[in-house]
Design a protein around this motif. Structure first.
Motif, short mmCIF file in Angstrom:
data_model
loop_
_atom_site.label_atom_id
_atom_site.label_comp_id
_atom_site.label_asym_id
_atom_site.label_seq_id
_atom_site.Cartn_x
_atom_site.Cartn_y
_atom_site.Cartn_z
N GLY A 60 107.25 -29.39 -15.28
CA GLY A 60 107.65 -28.08 -15.26
C GLY A 60 107.09 -27.33 -13.95
N ARG A 61 106.14 -28.00 -13.08
CA ARG A 61 105.93 -27.53 -11.80
C ARG A 61 106.89 -27.11 -11.03
N LEU A 62 107.93 -28.07 -11.08
CA LEU A 62 109.12 -27.87 -10.02
C LEU A 62 110.29 -27.38 -11.26
N GLN A 63 110.59 -26.24 -11.00
CA GLN A 63 111.61 -25.72 -11.83
C GLN A 63 113.13 -25.94 -11.57
N PRO A 64 113.89 -26.10 -12.49
CA PRO A 64 115.23 -26.52 -12.15
C PRO A 64 116.01 -25.38 -11.23
N GLY A 65 116.46 -25.73 -10.14
CA GLY A 65 117.11 -24.77 -9.05
C GLY A 65 116.08 -24.50 -7.81
N PRO B 262 111.32 -26.99 -19.76
CA PRO B 262 111.26 -25.62 -19.62
C PRO B 262 111.67 -24.89 -20.84
N TYR B 263 112.63 -25.50 -21.50
CA TYR B 263 112.92 -24.70 -23.02
C TYR B 263 111.75 -24.91 -23.98
N LEU B 264 111.41 -26.11 -24.12
CA LEU B 264 110.22 -26.26 -25.10
C LEU B 264 108.89 -25.75 -24.87
N MET C 152 107.34 -24.85 -31.27
CA MET C 152 107.63 -26.01 -30.24
C MET C 152 107.30 -27.22 -31.06
N LEU C 153 106.39 -27.38 -31.96
CA LEU C 153 106.02 -28.53 -32.83
C LEU C 153 107.05 -29.04 -33.66
#
Length: 234
Positions: free
Chosen positions: A27-32, A180-182, A188-189
């Motif tokens: 998630g360090r490189l985000q969608p878009g 990103p959603y989780l 989350m668990l």
């Protein structure tokens, strides 16, 4: 020497692709998010050629999009895309276990295949680690073990590298969508699957029905999460 240089470049290309894939999965490189070959080359301190090749490889895997004028960007999957991944996974894995799971444990009269037993032990260990990470909510650890678990399991039970590679590609894409959603989930668990060991145990017993039941329950769980995201407008 030419041959040595080619190997070195190919290795570097793979290392860059793996590193960028891990950045996306973490998630360090985000969608878009957009970047250029020059930016990545400077970040890793390497020449542009292996970077460009690595980025093209990631485009082929569906993780990046290429824009002729703006460089590359992280692909953004929709909830419908995720549903399609789960459905494809469901159809393929269901068929694999129906066809191959009984063969992983030879009948009593047959001579056991030691290679299968060793491979299942290795897969089970990865499954145990993945399940522990899922129960602890450690997403970074879970993703690494989960991807390796499914890749090894796919190669073992399908005996077909094309099928195993297809499932691996789906697995990575599903995680790219999910991360990103989780990370924003308050519960989350409740949405992290931890049935890895149950599945390996069913395959070890040669119980295709139990293996299929575990996979179907997992896919149903995934579809329910997709429905939740859609209700939230995700």
């Amino acid at each position: 020497m030419p041959a040595s240089g080619a190997v070195t470049r190919n290795t570097l290309r793979q290392q860059i692709a793996d590193a960028l894939r891990d950045e996306v999965l973490a998630g360090r490189l985000q969608p878009g998010e957009e970047f250029t070959v020059k930016q990545i080359a400077e970040q890793y301190g390497v020449s542009a050629t292996p970077v460009r090749e690595a980025l093209v490889d990631l485009c082929a895997q569906g993780l990046l999009d290429s824009d002729q004028h703006r460089g590359f960007r992280v692909h953004q999957y929709s909830v419908d895309d995720y549903r399609g991944m789960v459905e494809a996974r469901m159809l393929v894995v269901d068929g694999i276990f129906r066809r191959h799971a009984p063969a992983t444990t030879p009948p009593p009269a047959a001579e056991p295949d030691p290679g299968i037993g060793v491979a299942l032990v290795s897969v089970r260990r990865r499954g145990e680690a993945a399940a522990r990470a899922a129960r602890a909510g450690d997403l970074d650890i879970l993703i690494g073990y989960d991807i390796r678990y499914w890749r090894e399991l796919g190669r073992l039970v399908s005996a077909n590298d094309y099928i195993a590679d297809f499932l691996h590609k789906l697995r990575v894409q599903a995680w790219v969508f999910s991360v990103p959603y989780l990370r924003s989930e308050r519960d989350m668990l409740g949405w992290l699957w931890s049935g890895h060991v149950d599945l390996v145990d069913a395959i070890t017993r040669g119980d295709a029905d139990a293996a299929v039941a575990v996979v179907r329950a997992y896919n149903t769980h995934s579809m329910e999460w997709a429905d939740r995201l859609e209700r939230r407008g995700g």
